[in-house]
Design an enzyme around this catalytic site. Structure first.
Site, PDB file in Angstrom:
ATOM      1  CD  GLU A 150      -1.473 -11.373   2.225  1.00  0.00           C
ATOM      2  OE1 GLU A 150      -1.033 -11.316   1.074  1.00  0.00           O
ATOM      3  OE2 GLU A 150      -1.922 -10.392   2.832  1.00  0.00           O
ATOM      4  CB  SER A 159      -0.898   0.032   1.238  1.00  0.00           C
ATOM      5  OG  SER A 159      -1.820  -1.012   1.196  1.00  0.00           O
TER       6      SER A 159
END
Lengths: 387, 354
Positions: A252, A135
């Site tokens: 994940e 991000s």
């Protein structure tokens, strides 16, 4: 698929009984020594480098990797057993978590032999920690719009930009950053991105803390100002960063950390209500138990499919969507069943009140990290329609 | 599960596609016996799956039967196959031969509704129930009742009963049955233990979860297909985020039900399955309660007309979630068990359920 689930189920019972007991005994010993108090969201908030070392010594970090890289050569299901036991106990496993789950697996798959030999043994010993550099201030769910750039220079690349929400960057050693190596192309949004191993002690790297609303320090902004990265720290191929990163998403998203973050609260809830359980409490507990059971089964099916070389992205997204809702539900059910004064700071609070406070205060993150619920549901719906 | 599993599933699917048609379902709900459908079911040996060939059955395992019933549920097949199997298994448990003909049974919960009184040469049976599945269509009703001393079972000819038709939300026959001073020969009445009855009740619960898992699979298929066919504002509605959100939630619930059923099918032939049966009923019940409103919302007005096939599935899910224990009933039992075990035993309890 039925057959493989069956196999995994048998394996979990028979082959791993010994391993499971070994982990349980270890946890009991550590708790008896007062090493840790179980906490919610311990894979984000439970940082203990000492504890990570201990796990490394026992071969429980990087345990699926080949022995020549410091791993233990165990199956993904063996790792599942170890991690679910540690999570259920609320043990402090945050320090090595990302390196173990993600970064090591990435290097094993796409790294050079030199990178594997250098990084993997350090990770497996529980001493080397990684953060995820995805991000950015202007790129969240729309990750492909990211703007941190790498410019080619002699012998390597120079990076400029910033990465946000990098949990643990203040104590970790490396960041695997996804950065732009060629300009944005509206016809190929996922092209032109590459993965670099960024040493967080490099000149030009600044780690700026961003405190959670609880005051806890997990998040950071990692600012890259003319950071030189040598050629040998590129992961995989230049321009292939998106594909490489996405390949790991099923791992994940589907692990037991996606439904066990508030499990320590559920244990405390049982401790409180066992004194005088009414019908309502029994029903609510029964519903949580059945949900937990099915989530675990779904997570195990994904682990089994992954082990067989498949990439069940849809199922993985479902585990994360349903699992993280469940983590929040535990907190909600607990506060409605037992009236209390949840607090993480009050010196008088009970274990139940502390776990409840942790669960509530950490809950916004559950459905944001690793792909927001909204992004996941978009992925799920597209797969369902495409079938 | 056994080797016959795949063959059994394939042939059941084929029968369902050919015979469990919209017309047949509508007719049956209107009180007409689906004789062609039943005949092929009977001829294919499906009414005695999981009963050994020596006892007049088709063979195969309980897991085979459950996987077959998942297909039956998916196609909303209007036949008393679940009841016939359940009755046959109960008869086999007490040493009686299986029947290929349609059967039903009274509820274990209602065993006190039927009284056996000893008379010369046998028993006199009296009692009533207002919820016996398919009673007006079957050839034998297994009645579970009590004498002064014990629980007894007999098979009663429906012609000797007073039967009034009733239905559940799914439009399936759930009939009123009254038996008055019916003489039954001594040899035709057999005592049954509580353990056999409980085991049969769990089997009934498992059957219901299989039917529901099949229905939920169908529900997702119908809903996903509709979002591709239906266009509004110039594009197929699956392109709208609000609809995608619905699809994702529905898919999550249907998948949870599927994985729960898969696990249960594996467990029934090898392990003790009581805890998994109750958990699965909770999981599929919650899945039904969340999914049915979504499907109806997505399909709009057409979905709740009698013209559309969606309602065969959604009404059955509404009915079946209440049969053999609601989510609350099972959750109370499960919760009590977990709370009673204590907090330290909780995680080991979860990991032992593999």
């Amino acid at each position: 698929m039925k057959k493989t689930t069956n196999k995994s189920t048998e394996e979990l019972v028979d082959n791993f009984k010994e391993l499971r007991n070994e982990v349980r005994n270890f946890i009991d010993e550590e708790k008896a020594k007062g090493t840790f108090e179980p906490q919610c969201d311990s894979w984000l908030g439970g940082v203990s480098t000492e504890f990570s070392h201990k796990l490394g010594k026992r071969g429980w970090v990087g345990m699926t990797w080949p022995k020549k890289y410091g791993g233990s050569g165990k199956s993904a299901l063996a790792r599942f057993v170890v991690t679910e036991e540690l999570l259920a106990a609320g043990a402090p496993i945050a320090a090595h978590w990302v390196a173990d789950r993600q970064s090591g697996a990435l290097l094993l798959k796409y790294g050079t032999e030199e990178q594997r030999k250098y990084y993997l043994p350090k990770i497996a010993s529980g001493e080397s920690y990684f953060v995820i550099g995805l991000s950015e201030p202007n790129s969240g769910s729309d990750l492909a719009s990211l703007s941190t750039v790498a410019e080619k220079v002699d012998g390597g690349w120079v990076l400029n930009g910033s990465k946000l929400w990098t949990s643990g960057a203040h104590y970790s050693h490396y960041m695997i950053g996804l950065v732009r190596t060629s300009p944005q192309d509206s016809n190929n949004r996922h092209g032109g991105l590459s993965q670099f191993i960024i040493d967080l002690t490099n000149p030009g790297v600044t780690v700026r803390p961003i405190h959670l609303m609880t005051g806890e320090h997990h998040f950071n902004e990692v600012i890259l100002d003319n950071v030189f990265i040598p050629e040998n720290q590129i992961v995989g191929e230049i321009g292939n960063g998106w594909t490489q990163g996405m390949a790991e998403l099923a791992y994940e998203r589907s692990g037991p950390e996606r439904f066990l973050s508030t499990f320590p609260l559920l244990v405390e809830l049982l401790r409180v209500i066992q004194v005088d359980p009414d019908r309502f409490a029994k029903i609510e507990v029964g519903k949580l138990v059945s949900r937990l059971w099915i989530l675990r089964k779904m997570s195990i099916s994904v682990a089994t499919l992954l082990e067989n070389g498949e990439t069940p992205n849809l199922m993985a997204a479902l585990v994360k969507d349903l699992g993280t809702q469940f983590e929040k539900q535990i907190a909600e059910t607990s506060r409605l069943l037992v009236s209390s004064n949840p607090s993480v700071t009050s010196p008088f609070s009970s274990a139940f009140e502390r776990r409840l406070a942790e669960a509530i205060l950490h809950s916004p993150g559950f459905t944001l990290r690793g792909g927001t619920t909204e992004i996941l549901r978009g992925i799920i719906a597209k797969e369902v329609v495409a079938k | 599960m056994s080797d016959i599993n795949e063959m059994l599933i394939d042939s059941t699917k084929k029968i369902m596609r050919d015979f469990s048609t919209k017309e047949t379902i509508v007719e049956t709900e209107n009180g007409i016996w689906p004789k062609d459908l039943w005949q092929i079911i009977e001829e294919s040996g499906l009414t005695t799956v999981a009963i050994s060939e020596e006892n007049g059955g088709t063979g195969g395992t309980f897991g085979d039967a459950i996987s077959m019933l998942r297909v039956i549920g998916k196609f909303a097949a209007p036949i008393p196959l679940p009841e016939t199997l359940l009755a046959n298994w109960l008869l086999a448990d007490i040493g009686l031969r299986a029947s290929i003909k349609p059967l039903t049974l009274s509820s274990i919960d209602e065993k006190d509704n039927f009284t056996f009184t000893e008379v010369e040469g046998g028993w006199s049976l009296t009692g009533a129930s207002n919820y016996i599945p398919w009673a007006r269509f079957v050839e034998g009703i297994v009645i579970i009742g009590t004498s002064e001393k014990e629980t007894l079972i007999t098979v009663v000819d429906p012609a000797l009963c007073q039967i009034k038709p009733g239905t559940n939300l799914g439009g399936e026959s759930r009939d009123f049955v009254e038996i008055q001073d019916q003489f039954i020969k001594k040899v035709e009445v057999i005592a049954v233990t509580e353990a056999v009855l409980m085991s049969n009740y769990y089997k009934g619960t498992i059957i219901k979860t299989a039917l529901m898992a099949g229905s939920l699979e169908r529900l997702l298929e119908l809903t996903a297909a509709y979002t591709k066919e239906r266009s509004q504002f110039g594009r197929p509605i699956h392109r709208f985020q609000a609809i995608q959100n619905h699809l994702a939630v529905l898919s999550g619930e249907a998948t949870a039900a599927k994985i729960a059923a898969d696990n249960l099918i594996e467990a029934v032939d090898t392990n003790s399955y009581e805890t998994q049966a109750m958990i699965t009923k909770i999981v599929v019940g919650e899945a039904a309660s969340k999914s049915v409103p979504i499907a109806h919302q997505v399909l709009g007005a057409i979905g709740f007309t009698d013209e559309h096939v969606l309602q065969f599935t959604t009404r059955r899910l509404w009915a079946w979630r209440d049969e053999y224990g609601t989510e609350s009933e099972w959750a109370e039992q499960l919760g009590a068990q977990v709370i009673n075990n204590g907090p330290e035993e909780f995680w080991p309890f979860i990991t032992a359920l593999d």
